[in-house]
Design a protein around this motif. Structure first.
Motif, short mmCIF file in Angstrom:
data_model
loop_
_atom_site.label_atom_id
_atom_site.label_comp_id
_atom_site.label_asym_id
_atom_site.label_seq_id
_atom_site.Cartn_x
_atom_site.Cartn_y
_atom_site.Cartn_z
N ARG A 104 0.82 -1.21 0.00
CA ARG A 104 0.00 0.00 0.00
C ARG A 104 0.86 1.27 0.00
O ARG A 104 0.38 2.34 -0.37
CB ARG A 104 -0.94 -0.01 1.21
CG ARG A 104 -2.06 -1.05 1.12
CD ARG A 104 -3.10 -0.84 2.19
NE ARG A 104 -2.61 -1.22 3.51
CZ ARG A 104 -2.78 -2.42 4.05
NH1 ARG A 104 -3.40 -3.39 3.36
NH2 ARG A 104 -2.33 -2.70 5.25
N ARG A 105 2.12 1.12 0.40
CA ARG A 105 3.01 2.28 0.41
C ARG A 105 3.80 2.40 -0.89
O ARG A 105 4.43 3.43 -1.13
CB ARG A 105 4.00 2.16 1.58
CG ARG A 105 3.34 2.13 2.95
CD ARG A 105 4.35 1.84 4.04
NE ARG A 105 5.41 2.84 4.08
CZ ARG A 105 6.49 2.74 4.86
NH1 ARG A 105 6.65 1.68 5.65
NH2 ARG A 105 7.41 3.68 4.85
N ALA A 106 3.77 1.36 -1.70
CA ALA A 106 4.58 1.34 -2.93
C ALA A 106 3.81 1.96 -4.08
O ALA A 106 2.60 2.16 -4.02
CB ALA A 106 4.99 -0.09 -3.26
N GLN A 107 4.53 2.24 -5.14
CA GLN A 107 3.94 2.82 -6.34
C GLN A 107 4.31 1.97 -7.55
O GLN A 107 5.38 1.36 -7.59
CB GLN A 107 4.42 4.26 -6.54
CG GLN A 107 4.00 5.22 -5.43
CD GLN A 107 4.49 6.63 -5.66
OE1 GLN A 107 5.28 6.87 -6.58
NE2 GLN A 107 4.05 7.56 -4.85
N GLY A 108 3.41 1.99 -8.53
CA GLY A 108 3.69 1.33 -9.81
C GLY A 108 3.98 -0.15 -9.68
O GLY A 108 3.32 -0.88 -8.94
N ASN A 109 5.00 -0.60 -10.42
CA ASN A 109 5.32 -2.02 -10.49
C ASN A 109 5.76 -2.59 -9.14
O ASN A 109 5.52 -3.76 -8.85
CB ASN A 109 6.43 -2.24 -11.52
CG ASN A 109 6.61 -3.70 -11.87
OD1 ASN A 109 5.67 -4.36 -12.28
ND2 ASN A 109 7.81 -4.21 -11.69
N SER A 110 6.38 -1.76 -8.31
CA SER A 110 6.83 -2.24 -6.99
C SER A 110 5.64 -2.69 -6.15
O SER A 110 5.71 -3.71 -5.46
CB SER A 110 7.59 -1.13 -6.25
OG SER A 110 8.77 -0.79 -6.94
N GLY A 111 4.54 -1.94 -6.22
CA GLY A 111 3.36 -2.32 -5.47
C GLY A 111 2.79 -3.65 -5.94
O GLY A 111 2.35 -4.47 -5.13
N ARG A 112 2.82 -3.88 -7.25
CA ARG A 112 2.30 -5.15 -7.79
C ARG A 112 3.16 -6.32 -7.34
O ARG A 112 2.65 -7.39 -6.99
CB ARG A 112 2.26 -5.08 -9.31
CG ARG A 112 1.59 -6.28 -9.96
CD ARG A 112 1.39 -6.06 -11.45
NE ARG A 112 2.66 -6.02 -12.15
CZ ARG A 112 3.34 -7.10 -12.56
NH1 ARG A 112 2.84 -8.31 -12.29
NH2 ARG A 112 4.46 -6.99 -13.21
N ILE A 113 4.48 -6.13 -7.34
CA ILE A 113 5.38 -7.21 -6.91
C ILE A 113 5.16 -7.52 -5.43
O ILE A 113 5.09 -8.69 -5.03
CB ILE A 113 6.84 -6.82 -7.17
CG1 ILE A 113 7.11 -6.74 -8.68
CG2 ILE A 113 7.80 -7.81 -6.52
CD1 ILE A 113 8.49 -6.24 -9.03
N LEU A 114 5.05 -6.49 -4.60
CA LEU A 114 4.85 -6.71 -3.16
C LEU A 114 3.50 -7.37 -2.89
O LEU A 114 3.39 -8.21 -1.99
CB LEU A 114 4.97 -5.39 -2.41
CG LEU A 114 6.38 -4.78 -2.39
CD1 LEU A 114 6.35 -3.36 -1.87
CD2 LEU A 114 7.32 -5.63 -1.54
N SER A 115 2.47 -7.01 -3.65
CA SER A 115 1.17 -7.67 -3.49
C SER A 115 1.26 -9.15 -3.86
O SER A 115 0.65 -10.01 -3.21
CB SER A 115 0.12 -6.98 -4.37
OG SER A 115 -0.15 -5.67 -3.92
N ALA A 116 2.03 -9.46 -4.91
CA ALA A 116 2.20 -10.86 -5.32
C ALA A 116 2.97 -11.64 -4.26
O ALA A 116 2.64 -12.80 -3.98
CB ALA A 116 2.94 -10.91 -6.65
N ILE A 117 3.98 -11.02 -3.64
CA ILE A 117 4.72 -11.70 -2.57
C ILE A 117 3.80 -11.93 -1.37
O ILE A 117 3.84 -12.98 -0.72
CB ILE A 117 5.96 -10.89 -2.17
CG1 ILE A 117 6.95 -10.80 -3.33
CG2 ILE A 117 6.65 -11.54 -0.96
CD1 ILE A 117 8.19 -9.96 -3.04
N ALA A 118 2.94 -10.95 -1.07
CA ALA A 118 1.98 -11.12 0.02
C ALA A 118 1.07 -12.31 -0.25
O ALA A 118 0.81 -13.13 0.65
CB ALA A 118 1.16 -9.84 0.20
N ALA A 119 0.58 -12.43 -1.48
CA ALA A 119 -0.26 -13.57 -1.83
C ALA A 119 0.50 -14.88 -1.69
O ALA A 119 -0.06 -15.89 -1.24
CB ALA A 119 -0.78 -13.41 -3.27
N ASP A 120 1.78 -14.87 -2.05
CA ASP A 120 2.61 -16.07 -1.86
C ASP A 120 2.67 -16.46 -0.39
O ASP A 120 2.56 -17.65 -0.05
CB ASP A 120 4.03 -15.80 -2.36
CG ASP A 120 4.18 -16.01 -3.85
OD1 ASP A 120 3.23 -16.51 -4.49
OD2 ASP A 120 5.26 -15.67 -4.40
#
Length: 210
Positions: A104-120
């Motif tokens: 939620r603190r990230a922007q752009g592609n970084s936010g998508r990657i962190l969301s994917a790691i959270a799902a992992d």
């Protein structure tokens, strides 16, 4: 030497699987180029394994005395690893919440990657919880905790903390794999160790782009 080669090959396959899940499309600014995925071969239907004979006096659907302890894969004999599995579930769910907050603190592609790691991380917790259930017959899934106050740690520093945490998780899973006599638990721990290593690499990539 052969064992080290197989371990290295397994780590590479795990990394490629995680990378394709988080970065499904190639990007011109990304130095990582993975080999093309092989074409899927037609599924081969195998005959189901023969089930052990059950005596007529045995109640249907209920294991005979001592049967659960004779199962080498996630059977009652692996109950000695129950506490360890609970700790891994707790830690992985805490990691899931941390990555959600970071995304939620990230922007752009970084936010998508962190969301994917959270799902992992949530998926990892489910796999560990399922192993616990198969061993014990009891569901272990801690109650959802309310979100705490927003972290004041600078974004880059928080990523650095997660980078080190992923390396510690990889080492903990490897140590657990080396100690368990359960082949299914060993495989699970080795896979999770490889994914933790891949997450650390992704976090490093985000930091390099800041």
């Amino acid at each position: 030497m052969e064992q080290e080669h197989l371990s290295s090959q397994c780590d590479q396959e795990t990394f490629e699987r995680v990378w394709r899940r988080v970065m499904p499309e190639s990007r011109p600014d990304c130095p990582i180029v993975l080999p093309a995925e092989p074409a899927a071969s037609p599924a081969v239907r195998e005959a189901p394994p023969a089930l052990p004979a059950v005596a007529a006096s045995d109640p249907p659907g209920r294991p005979v005395a001592g049967e659960e302890h004779n199962v080498p894969c996630l059977g009652a004999a692996s109950a000695i690893y129950g506490g360890q599995l609970q700790q891994f579930v707790d830690r992985t769910l805490a990691d899931w919440r941390s990555y959600q907050a970071l995304s939620r603190r990230a922007q752009g592609n970084s936010g998508r990657i962190l969301s994917a790691i959270a799902a992992d991380q949530r998926r990892h917790a489910k796999r560990l919880s399922t192993a616990y259930f198969l061993i014990s017959g009891v569901r272990y899934w801690p109650a959802e905790r309310p979100a705490g106050p927003a972290s004041r740690t600078p974004f880059a520093a928080a990523l650095r903390e997660r980078f080190m945490a992923e390396q510690r998780s990889a080492a903990a899973y490897q140590a657990a794999a080396a100690e368990t006599a359960d082949p299914c638990l060993r495989q699970l721990y080795e896979e999770l160790s490889g994914e933790a290593d891949a997450h650390a690499w992704l976090l490093r990539g985000i930091l390099e782009e800041l």
